[in-house]
Design an enzyme around this catalytic site. Structure first.
Site, PDB file in Angstrom:
ATOM      1  N   CYS A   2       6.872  26.373  11.333  1.00 27.53           N
ATOM      2  CA  CYS A   2       6.796  27.055  12.669  1.00 27.53           C
ATOM      3  C   CYS A   2       5.791  28.560  12.289  1.00 27.53           C
ATOM      4  CB  CYS A   2       7.507  27.825  13.896  1.00 27.53           C
ATOM      5  SG  CYS A   2       8.655  26.371  14.110  1.00 27.53           S
ATOM      6  N   ARG A  27      -0.260  24.907   8.470  1.00 25.43           N
ATOM      7  CA  ARG A  27       1.043  24.357   7.976  1.00 25.43           C
ATOM      8  C   ARG A  27       1.917  23.929   8.907  1.00 25.43           C
ATOM      9  NH1 ARG A  27       4.413  29.739   7.065  1.00 25.43           N
ATOM     10  NH2 ARG A  27       5.999  29.244   8.776  1.00 25.43           N
ATOM     11  N   TRP A  74       6.758  23.405  15.600  1.00 22.34           N
ATOM     12  CA  TRP A  74       7.306  22.139  14.529  1.00 22.34           C
ATOM     13  C   TRP A  74       8.560  21.760  14.823  1.00 22.34           C
ATOM     14  CZ3 TRP A  74       5.024  18.194  11.227  1.00 22.34           C
ATOM     15  CH2 TRP A  74       6.480  17.999  10.245  1.00 22.34           C
ATOM     16  N   ASN A 100      11.045  31.124  14.593  1.00 22.91           N
ATOM     17  CA  ASN A 100      11.194  29.761  13.224  1.00 22.91           C
ATOM     18  C   ASN A 100      12.406  29.438  13.070  1.00 22.91           C
ATOM     19  OD1 ASN A 100       7.963  30.015  13.551  1.00 22.91           O
ATOM     20  ND2 ASN A 100       8.356  30.917  11.812  1.00 22.91           N
ATOM     21  N   GLY A 101      13.499  28.217  12.266  1.00 24.21           N
ATOM     22  CA  GLY A 101      14.088  27.643  11.417  1.00 24.21           C
ATOM     23  C   GLY A 101      15.225  28.068  13.161  1.00 24.21           C
ATOM     24  N   GLU A 483      11.898   8.092  -9.210  1.00 24.24           N
ATOM     25  CA  GLU A 483      10.492   9.436  -9.112  1.00 24.24           C
ATOM     26  C   GLU A 483      10.212   9.927  -9.230  1.00 24.24           C
ATOM     27  OE1 GLU A 483       9.608  10.052  -6.082  1.00 24.24           O
ATOM     28  OE2 GLU A 483       9.223  12.011  -6.156  1.00 24.24           O
ATOM     29  N   LYS A 487       6.268  10.472  -9.515  1.00 25.89           N
ATOM     30  CA  LYS A 487       5.438  12.170  -9.230  1.00 25.89           C
ATOM     31  C   LYS A 487       4.390  12.199 -10.715  1.00 25.89           C
ATOM     32  CE  LYS A 487       6.043  12.688  -6.226  1.00 25.89           C
ATOM     33  NZ  LYS A 487       6.872  12.203  -5.465  1.00 25.89           N
ATOM     34  N   GLU A 490       1.309   9.598 -10.021  1.00 30.90           N
ATOM     35  CA  GLU A 490       0.477   9.377  -8.683  1.00 30.90           C
ATOM     36  C   GLU A 490      -0.169  11.010  -8.957  1.00 30.90           C
ATOM     37  OE1 GLU A 490       3.904  11.060  -6.097  1.00 30.90           O
ATOM     38  OE2 GLU A 490       1.367  10.697  -4.607  1.00 30.90           O
ATOM     39  N   HIS A 506      15.606  -5.443 -23.887  1.00 29.21           N
ATOM     40  CA  HIS A 506      15.639  -6.534 -23.518  1.00 29.21           C
ATOM     41  C   HIS A 506      14.157  -6.523 -22.830  1.00 29.21           C
ATOM     42  CE1 HIS A 506      19.494  -7.508 -22.204  1.00 29.21           C
ATOM     43  NE2 HIS A 506      19.844  -6.692 -21.609  1.00 29.21           N
ATOM     44  N   LYS A 605      -1.618  11.250   2.569  1.00 30.95           N
ATOM     45  CA  LYS A 605      -0.237  11.804   2.590  1.00 30.95           C
ATOM     46  C   LYS A 605       0.273  10.516   4.144  1.00 30.95           C
ATOM     47  CE  LYS A 605       2.283  14.933   2.956  1.00 30.95           C
ATOM     48  NZ  LYS A 605       3.311  14.489   1.724  1.00 30.95           N
TER      49      LYS A 605
END
Ligand code: F6R
Length: 610
Positions: A2, A27, A74, A100-101, A483, A487, A490, A506, A605
């Site tokens: 927010c 944002r 948000w 916010n929060g 992961e 990262k 990409e 193996h 995205k």
């Protein structure tokens, strides 16, 4: 996340506030609103959707005045809607608040206010603040705000105004960022510097637990608890607008990596009971009996979200002893999965709009299977269509490469696993409390790791021209290596593979030769010796090995070329910490190769095509 904007001065407040909100659009938000002290008293307008919708409503109906507050929301508590948009006011529209929060104990306060006769018009946690201000007001908005803040638990930032004291705005910060600006005969509130950069470069960055009282003459800072005055030097901002949007970081990715302590704190928020340290998940609609009856789980997701699912699989199986299968959504949707009458499908999606994940969700629902979604976006397709939703509350993620969304997914899934274990009785209260207590320390530990990234930067420089490298690990470490490897691929475009360390022998060992970099995660004590054996195998073939271990481990250094340690935690929680140096590695490698960190090639995205 927010956005908050506030203004008090001589100019047209509505124009300045809407202009400030526009500067915070990057944002992400789903609704917007503004409140201004007009000659007829406190007036507001708010609307779901883009700022343009709000502006349309304000056309011909402008709020004329020179003090006000505004917000882009948000959604966290309650869907995106006109009613849930901020500002929120009390019933008589004497007090307005933007926030916010998250207020963790809002339900408790809401019940209390309802018992006193207050009625609520939104689903938000914020509305309790407006009513509480009205209920507490004693002729002094600063003292009142202080009392109200004393009642609230959580991580938040607030902008407050009242018709009773038209020459003041109050700003309070507890954990969520908040900035106040000092101009010539005017003062500003902003959740971020871009909100006011056009008008002033002289700001105070509020610290945790601080309150600012803004008038046309200037700004005073106080401790929100004790009321003691605080003296602080003004911070002069010399960033340009683009730098300011990234919080002074070079890229959104780097900013979002540094957002993680706060984001993880918000994910845990109200879900860990402050006294009992048990997990509470009031968002789950399914009964305890339904949860207990589940005998099989599919976790379905793509990319980074799928990697969060791999961590969750190990954790749920360990804590709850229910079998979990992780499936790639694009495979699962065409797979004719075998469901039992008590199967649960968990879909994980940051955006909540990924086409393959959404299709898998729909397939499962068509078969009559209950679907629980873990997502970051309230109002997304996945959130709307799933039977159950656990929001990650990571705040909007702008960089294409997912960082904070992953850590928050992992933390949200830990919370679900713990709650599930609590309900099933597969862990004792003491075992649950031990884990949640360690979880509460994770934000501080992430922040510590981010203070010491020089060694990883040097390593990243060293690999910038390699053809290929390997990540190896076992168990939970293996899930994190996947992961780390994604990262790196990409955003740096360096080829890498993540391998279950015991599987190398193996076939893949053929690719290990002199100076091939290998990153070995070794945080799991029960399989540490096995991991060392696998490290010895690659060392014997000439690999250069960077080991990552928990602090206090003195053994790993004997088998690798260099070691990075992360703060000690329970092995089960290590993924939240080990991923941080791997994120930084990919960031530095991308930088060293001159890539656009935030907009890597061939990626979007939100992948809304099959
Ligand atoms: C990688 C990345 C992607 C996403 C994947 C799923 O950094 O962001 O791998 O994780 O496209 O996206 P969501 O989580 O939005 O479903």
């Amino acid at each position: 996340m927010c956005g908050i904007v506030g203004y008090i001065g001589e100019k047209n407040a509505q124009e300045i506030i809407v202009g400030g909100l526009r500067k915070l659009e990057y944002r992400g938000y789903d609704s917007a609103g503004v409140a201004v002290l007009t000659k007829d008293g406190l007036s507001y307008e708010k609307a779901k959707g883009r700022l343009a919708v709000l502006e349309e409503r304000l056309e011909g109906n402008a709020l004329i005045g020179n003090a006000g507050i505004g917000h882009t929301r948000w959604a966290t508590h309650g869907k995106p809607s006109d009613e849930n948009a901020h500002p929120h006011t009390d019933a008589k529209t004497k007090f307005a608040v933007v926030h916010n929060g998250i207020i963790e104990n809002f339900l408790e306060i809401k019940e209390e206010l309802i018992a006193k006769g207050y009625t609520f018009v939104s689903e938000t946690d914020t509305e309790v603040i407006a009513h509480l201000l009205a209920d507490t007001y004693n002729g002094d908005i600063v003292a009142t705000a202080q009392k109200v803040v004393g009642r609230m638990r959580g991580a938040y930032a607030l902008g407050i105004m009242t018709e009773h004291e038209p020459d003041k705005l109050v700003a309070v910060r507890l954990a969520s960022p908040l900035i106040v600006g000092v101009g010539n005969g005017e003062s500003f509130i902003g959740s971020d510097i871009p909100a006011m950069l056009e008008h002033t470069r002289d700001v105070y960055i509020l610290n945790e637990g601080e309150m600012a009282v803004l008038t046309r003459e200037g700004v005073e800072l106080f401790d929100a608890q004790s009321g003691e005055k605080i003296e602080r030097e003004i911070f002069h901002v010399d960033w340009d607008l683009v730098q300011a949007e990234k919080g002074g970081f070079d890229s959104f990715m780097l900013k979002e990596i540094h957002d993680q302590p706060q984001a993880v704190r918000e994910t845990m928020g109200a879900r860990i009971h402050p006294e009992t340290k048990k997990v509470v998940m009031p968002e789950l609609k399914m009964s305890e009996a339904e949860l207990k009856a589940i005998d099989h789980i599919y976790i379905v997701a793509c990319g980074t979200s799928m990697h969060a699912g791999l961590v969750a699989k190990d954790v749920i199986e360990k804590l709850v002893r229910v079998p979990v299968e992780v499936a790639i959504a694009s495979e699962f949707r065409y797979r004719d999965p075998i469901y039992t009458p008590n199967t649960l499908v968990i879909v994980i999606s940051q955006s909540g709009e990924t086409a393959d994940t959404l299709a898998a969700l729909r397939e499962a629902k068509k078969s009559g299977v209950k679907v629980l979604a873990v997502t970051n976006v309230v109002g997304s397709s996945v959130a709307r269509e799933a039977d159950e939703v656990v929001f990650t509350w990571a705040g909007p993620e702008i960089a294409v490469a997912s960082t904070k969304a992953y850590t928050c997914q992992v933390v949200a899934l830990y919370l679900f696993a713990l709650y599930y274990a609590q309900v099933k009785g597969t862990q004792t209260d003491a075992q649950i409390a031990e884990i949640t207590e360690h979880m509460l320390q994770l934000p501080g530990k992430i922040a510590d790791i981010l203070k010491h990234t020089e060694e990883i930067r040097v390593f990243a420089e060293g690999i910038k021209d390699v053809q290929s490298l390997f990540f190896i690990g076992r168990g939970l470490d293996y899930a994190v290596t996947l992961e780390g490897s994604l990262k790196l691929k990409e955003i740096s475009y360096i080829h890498s593979e993540a391998y279950a360390a015991g599987e190398l022998k193996h076939g893949t060992l053929a690719l290990i030769e002199d100076n091939v970099p290998v990153i070995a995660l070794a945080t799991q004590p029960d399989i540490f010796e096995k991991m060392v054996s696998n490290i010895v195998e690659v060392k014997a073939r000439g690999a250069h090995v960077l080991g990552i271990a928990l602090e206090g481990n003195t053994e790993l250094a004997k088998s690798v070329d260099q070691v990075i340690t992360i703060p000690e935690t329970l092995p089960i929680l290590a993924p939240v910490l080990t991923v941080i140096p791997l994120q930084m590695l990919s960031y530095y490698a991308s930088l060293a190769r001159g890539n656009d960190v935030d907009k890597p090639r061939n990626l979007a995205k939100s992948v809304t095509v099959e």
